[in-house]
Structure formats: structure tokens, C-alpha cells
Scaffold this motif. Sequence first.
Motif, PDB file in Angstrom:
ATOM      1  N   ARG A  98     -42.614  22.480  70.330  1.00 58.82           N
ATOM      2  CA  ARG A  98     -43.480  21.299  70.340  1.00 58.82           C
ATOM      3  C   ARG A  98     -42.712  19.968  70.229  1.00 58.82           C
ATOM      4  N   ASN A  99     -41.434  19.981  70.535  1.00 59.95           N
ATOM      5  CA  ASN A  99     -40.629  18.774  70.548  1.00 59.95           C
ATOM      6  C   ASN A  99     -41.318  17.665  71.370  1.00 59.95           C
ATOM      7  N   PRO A 100     -41.464  16.424  70.860  1.00 56.65           N
ATOM      8  CA  PRO A 100     -40.816  15.802  69.688  1.00 56.65           C
ATOM      9  C   PRO A 100     -41.649  15.857  68.406  1.00 56.65           C
ATOM     10  N   TRP A 101     -42.620  16.744  68.325  1.00 55.03           N
ATOM     11  CA  TRP A 101     -43.391  16.973  67.098  1.00 55.03           C
ATOM     12  C   TRP A 101     -44.142  15.722  66.634  1.00 55.03           C
ATOM     13  N   THR A 102     -44.750  15.035  67.601  1.00 55.34           N
ATOM     14  CA  THR A 102     -45.535  13.839  67.302  1.00 55.34           C
ATOM     15  C   THR A 102     -46.760  14.209  66.473  1.00 55.34           C
ATOM     16  N   VAL A 103     -47.005  13.470  65.393  1.00 54.70           N
ATOM     17  CA  VAL A 103     -48.091  13.787  64.469  1.00 54.70           C
ATOM     18  C   VAL A 103     -49.419  13.911  65.203  1.00 54.70           C
ATOM     19  N   SER A 104     -49.728  12.959  66.065  1.00 55.67           N
ATOM     20  CA  SER A 104     -51.038  12.909  66.718  1.00 55.67           C
ATOM     21  C   SER A 104     -51.232  13.994  67.769  1.00 55.67           C
ATOM     22  N   GLN A 105     -50.225  14.845  67.982  1.00 51.01           N
ATOM     23  CA  GLN A 105     -50.367  15.969  68.895  1.00 51.01           C
ATOM     24  C   GLN A 105     -50.598  17.286  68.162  1.00 51.01           C
ATOM     25  N   PHE A 106     -50.754  17.202  66.840  1.00 51.79           N
ATOM     26  CA  PHE A 106     -50.993  18.394  66.029  1.00 51.79           C
ATOM     27  C   PHE A 106     -52.367  18.304  65.382  1.00 51.79           C
ATOM     28  N   SER A 107     -53.035  19.443  65.300  1.00 54.61           N
ATOM     29  CA  SER A 107     -54.321  19.495  64.609  1.00 54.61           C
ATOM     30  C   SER A 107     -54.083  19.532  63.101  1.00 54.61           C
ATOM     31  N   LEU A 108     -55.141  19.248  62.358  1.00 61.97           N
ATOM     32  CA  LEU A 108     -55.034  19.335  60.902  1.00 61.97           C
ATOM     33  C   LEU A 108     -54.664  20.747  60.482  1.00 61.97           C
ATOM     34  N   ALA A 109     -55.284  21.742  61.092  1.00 61.73           N
ATOM     35  CA  ALA A 109     -54.996  23.134  60.723  1.00 61.73           C
ATOM     36  C   ALA A 109     -53.520  23.452  60.901  1.00 61.73           C
ATOM     37  N   GLU A 110     -52.918  22.944  61.966  1.00 57.26           N
ATOM     38  CA  GLU A 110     -51.487  23.176  62.192  1.00 57.26           C
ATOM     39  C   GLU A 110     -50.649  22.452  61.143  1.00 57.26           C
ATOM     40  N   ILE A 111     -51.004  21.219  60.852  1.00 59.24           N
ATOM     41  CA  ILE A 111     -50.238  20.438  59.885  1.00 59.24           C
ATOM     42  C   ILE A 111     -50.345  21.038  58.490  1.00 59.24           C
ATOM     43  N   GLN A 112     -51.489  21.624  58.176  1.00 60.08           N
ATOM     44  CA  GLN A 112     -51.668  22.222  56.860  1.00 60.08           C
ATOM     45  C   GLN A 112     -50.825  23.477  56.649  1.00 60.08           C
ATOM     46  N   THR A 113     -50.265  24.037  57.729  1.00 57.36           N
ATOM     47  CA  THR A 113     -49.353  25.179  57.583  1.00 57.36           C
ATOM     48  C   THR A 113     -47.933  24.745  57.235  1.00 57.36           C
ATOM     49  N   LEU A 114     -47.658  23.442  57.323  1.00 58.03           N
ATOM     50  CA  LEU A 114     -46.292  22.956  57.166  1.00 58.03           C
ATOM     51  C   LEU A 114     -45.926  22.755  55.704  1.00 58.03           C
ATOM     52  N   ASN A 115     -44.668  22.910  55.414  1.00 56.73           N
ATOM     53  CA  ASN A 115     -44.142  22.613  54.090  1.00 56.73           C
ATOM     54  C   ASN A 115     -43.626  21.174  54.091  1.00 56.73           C
ATOM     55  N   ALA A 116     -44.067  20.382  53.113  1.00 61.05           N
ATOM     56  CA  ALA A 116     -43.674  18.974  53.046  1.00 61.05           C
ATOM     57  C   ALA A 116     -42.806  18.680  51.835  1.00 61.05           C
ATOM     58  N   GLY A 117     -42.223  19.729  51.248  1.00 58.57           N
ATOM     59  CA  GLY A 117     -41.436  19.528  50.046  1.00 58.57           C
ATOM     60  C   GLY A 117     -40.011  20.031  50.087  1.00 58.57           C
ATOM     61  N   ASN A 118     -39.761  21.094  50.872  1.00 61.47           N
ATOM     62  CA  ASN A 118     -38.425  21.688  50.866  1.00 61.47           C
ATOM     63  C   ASN A 118     -37.344  20.706  51.304  1.00 61.47           C
ATOM     64  N   TRP A 119     -37.675  19.807  52.242  1.00 63.46           N
ATOM     65  CA  TRP A 119     -36.679  18.840  52.713  1.00 63.46           C
ATOM     66  C   TRP A 119     -36.183  17.970  51.556  1.00 63.46           C
TER      67      TRP A 119
END
Length: 272
Positions: free
Chosen positions: A66-87
Motif C-alpha cells: 500500500r505504498n505510500p501508506w497515505t492515511v486517507s487511503q485506509f479505512s478505520l478498520a485497517e488503521i485500528q489493526t496498526l500498532n502506534a507504540g512500538n516505533w
Amino acid sequence: MTLNSAHRGARSLAPENTLAAARQGLALGADLWETDVTVTRDGILILMHDDTLVRTTDAAQKFPQRNPWTVSQFSLAEIQTLNAGNWFTATDPFGQIAAGAVSATDCNRIKTARVPTLEQALVFTQNNNWRINLELKPIAPPMDRFALVEQTLALIAALEVDLDRIVISSFHHPWLHEIAAGTTAVSVQALVGWGNREVLDGRALAFDVYNISRRLVNKDRIAGLLAQGKQINVYTVNEQAEMRALIDTGVRGLFTDFPQRLARVLKSVSEF
């Protein structure tokens, strides 16, 4: 003088634009938290600074095609699967884990952080009798025509959030004019950085409150703006000496990634 101690989600202690960071700032006594609002492909308002998900989530690993992984090209359900802390724990961007300012318990909690919705952020703010500054971000295609102002105000109304808890800011000043011209009494603050610095030199400043980059302020400029009756807040101020110097010039608020440092400065100022 009353000084507002704001923070950008306590980014030095937890990953930006997460509830983990908000909790840190709340615990440290910040007057409000600042966060960034954008939208998913299916029209759900979320907290995210960048146009892409790469820097602050594992989107590139979860969705390698899904490069370049633009936020507005992802659904909420997809974004909710992501980890936002490990980085955050992996990079320790402000060196605070290495310095011992982030406990092992907090590190473990951070590793499970997710991207919050704006609804979650507003409920958290209301439930904790706190305040929030919502920076409205320009949206990349395919959602660039999304009615961001209208939908943000609608969500605030639907959740019955106390309006005195809400500040809306943006570098896109037409949005702020739209809010100010409406019937909803939400406070607005105009963001000024390098891209629109010319507004500071105009004869008629349209807003009562300006949030200005620290790189654009000096004693004379602040004095001139204060003489026009404007409230000045400065971002992003992380060093204690600079915090003290700006307080002395008469600014009313400081945005910082280190609310723990600003708390110490404010304590010393009040004691003096």
C-alpha cells in the motif's frame, strides 16, 4: 499573568497523538493537550500528524503493497489493526527512555498503543475535566474535499462536549474564519509558521489568538503583537531557559513536548 501550559501529547514520554501521551500530560498538570485531526477513507475522524502512516505505525509492515501508506487511503478498520507504540520504544526519539523518565510499566503499555479516533479523544478530555486543542490538518486525496470543519463541529455537538474545553487551530486560516462566522461558540487560534509568516506583518490581524513558531518570535515582535491586544502562544518550546525567556516577554501559552520541564519552570516562576 496566567500562563497556559499546553503540550503536544507529551511526545517525549509516549507516542504522539495517542491516549497514552494524553494521560502523561494530564498527570503532569498540563492545562490542555494539543493533537492533530485528519480523516480515514471511510470518513472517520482520527488523530494523526502526518499524511502517511509510515513514521508512527507499522503500516508498511502490515500492508506492504500500500505504498505510500497515505492515511486517507485506509479505512478505520485497517488503521485500528496498526500498532502506534512500538516505533516509540524502538527509537526513543527524545531519549527519555534511556534517561529513565519512562518506566518499564509505561513502556509495556506504550507497546500496545493504537491510533485513537477523535471521538475517543473528546470523551477522554470531557471525562477528565480537561481541555483539548484540535489542529485541523489538510487532507490528502482521495479525501481532500472532506468537510473537515463541519464534521468536527458535528462530532463535538453530538458528544455534547463542553465548548469551553475545545480550541480549534489550523494553519489554514479560512477554516478558522468559517468556524468564527458560525453559530458554534468554539474558540479558534491561528497557527503561524514559515509557510504563512507574512500574516504577522499585516496591519489587520484577524484573530485574537496566534500560535506562533518559536523560530518566528523575538522580543520586539511579541511586544508589537501584544500592543495590538493579541494573545500569543509559542510552539514548540522544549528548553527550560527558552521557556523562562518567553514567559518574561508576556506570551500567554507554551506548547512543549516536555510538560515535565514546563511544570518545573512554572513552579519556579510562581515561587519567585
